[in-house]
Design a protein around this motif. Structure first.
Motif, PDB file in Angstrom:
ATOM      1  N   UNK A 125      11.246   1.439  -2.872  1.00 34.23           N
ATOM      2  CA  UNK A 125       9.777   1.505  -2.899  1.00 34.23           C
ATOM      3  C   UNK A 125       9.180   0.110  -2.812  1.00 34.23           C
ATOM      4  N   UNK A 126       7.928   0.065  -2.366  1.00 32.88           N
ATOM      5  CA  UNK A 126       7.183  -1.191  -2.261  1.00 32.88           C
ATOM      6  C   UNK A 126       5.791  -0.990  -2.858  1.00 32.88           C
ATOM      7  N   UNK A 127       5.069  -2.102  -3.045  1.00 36.31           N
ATOM      8  CA  UNK A 127       3.679  -1.942  -3.489  1.00 36.31           C
ATOM      9  C   UNK A 127       2.812  -1.624  -2.276  1.00 36.31           C
ATOM     10  N   UNK A 128       1.539  -1.478  -2.496  1.00 33.02           N
ATOM     11  CA  UNK A 128       0.630  -0.998  -1.451  1.00 33.02           C
ATOM     12  C   UNK A 128       0.289  -2.021  -0.380  1.00 33.02           C
ATOM     13  N   UNK A 129       0.595  -3.286  -0.604  1.00 31.13           N
ATOM     14  CA  UNK A 129       0.222  -4.331   0.355  1.00 31.13           C
ATOM     15  C   UNK A 129       1.179  -4.345   1.550  1.00 31.13           C
ATOM     16  N   UNK A 130       0.678  -4.662   2.696  1.00 33.68           N
ATOM     17  CA  UNK A 130       1.483  -4.713   3.913  1.00 33.68           C
ATOM     18  C   UNK A 130       1.399  -3.411   4.688  1.00 33.68           C
ATOM     19  N   UNK A 141       0.588  -3.660 -11.967  1.00 34.97           N
ATOM     20  CA  UNK A 141       0.783  -2.354 -11.330  1.00 34.97           C
ATOM     21  C   UNK A 141       1.666  -2.481 -10.095  1.00 34.97           C
ATOM     22  N   UNK A 142       1.427  -3.495  -9.283  1.00 31.54           N
ATOM     23  CA  UNK A 142       2.236  -3.672  -8.073  1.00 31.54           C
ATOM     24  C   UNK A 142       3.711  -3.881  -8.423  1.00 31.54           C
ATOM     25  N   UNK A 143       3.957  -4.607  -9.528  1.00 30.56           N
ATOM     26  CA  UNK A 143       5.335  -4.848  -9.958  1.00 30.56           C
ATOM     27  C   UNK A 143       6.050  -3.531 -10.259  1.00 30.56           C
ATOM     28  N   UNK A 144       5.357  -2.581 -10.842  1.00 30.78           N
ATOM     29  CA  UNK A 144       5.966  -1.275 -11.165  1.00 30.78           C
ATOM     30  C   UNK A 144       6.337  -0.502  -9.900  1.00 30.78           C
ATOM     31  N   UNK A 199       3.576   5.919  -4.936  1.00 31.58           N
ATOM     32  CA  UNK A 199       3.316   4.867  -5.921  1.00 31.58           C
ATOM     33  C   UNK A 199       3.273   5.477  -7.333  1.00 31.58           C
ATOM     34  N   UNK A 200       3.808   4.744  -8.298  1.00 33.26           N
ATOM     35  CA  UNK A 200       3.751   5.265  -9.677  1.00 33.26           C
ATOM     36  C   UNK A 200       2.580   4.656 -10.449  1.00 33.26           C
ATOM     37  N   UNK A 201       1.942   3.650  -9.860  1.00 33.72           N
ATOM     38  CA  UNK A 201       0.774   3.028 -10.475  1.00 33.72           C
ATOM     39  C   UNK A 201      -0.260   2.776  -9.381  1.00 33.72           C
TER      40      UNK A 201
END
Length: 197
Positions: free
Chosen positions: A129-134, A183-186, A174-176
């Protein structure tokens, strides 16, 4: 007298012919019994054939071991171990395992490895998984690289490569949902699950 002689001779000839006919008459031989019915051989599994072959107990055990799935109690223990193995987290735009990620993967992976060796057809999936950026494409590739890094680590501790699959969700699931670094770290993580059965 000639007549009685002729009659006697006729009786003797007739008797001779009868006895000759009986002697030459062949008695019908008893019909041999029909051969036993041979049914077509039933299909047997390799494990059954191995069990029937003398001296091949090892082959039977090996075949059975490779085909069996964990029972309910073993599946429950695997699920407990997977729940205890924490998600491994990653730095922004990175795919290498951090020390805390290695520690998360290390916990209980030895017991998990020992169980999986006994059930070679039971597989796990490492989700990246990744955060929302990109972009979506970039994050799918990054999530895949993160899952592969975790897989390489687990193979290194002895979990068979063929029992570990990888799947990238990128920035999906996403979980957060907050737009903060915490949040992005999670969301920058890998998660291990039992493969669909």
């Amino acid at each position: 007298m000639k007549r009685s002689r002729t009659l006697t001779l006729a009786v003797l000839i007739a008797a001779g012919m009868l006895s000759e006919g009986c002697a030459k008459k062949k008695v019908a031989a008893a019909t041999p019994p029909a051969p036993p019915s041979v049914a077509s051989p039933a299909r047997t599994s390799p494990a059954t054939v191995a069990r029937q072959t003398p001296g091949s107990q090892t082959a039977a055990v090996a075949t059975t071991a490779t085909q069996r799935q964990p029972d309910a109690a073993t599946r429950k223990r695997i699920d407990e171990l997977l729940a205890k193995i924490e998600d491994a987290y990653f730095d922004y735009n990175k795919q290498s395992l951090r020390p805390d990620a290695i520690q998360a993967l290390q916990k209980d992976s030895t017991e998990l490895r020992d169980i999986l060796r006994d059930y070679p057809h039971y597989n796990l999936t490492i989700e990246g998984y990744c955060d929302e950026r990109g972009s979506a494409e970039y994050n799918v590739a990054l999530g895949d690289a993160r899952a592969k890094a975790a897989k390489d680590y687990l193979v290194g501790v002895g979990i068979p490569d063929g029992q570990l699959g990888v799947l990238s969700y990128g920035k999906e699931k996403q979980i957060c949902d907050d737009h903060t670094e915490t949040c992005w770290q999670k969301n920058r993580r890998i998660h291990i699950v039992a493969a669909a059965r």
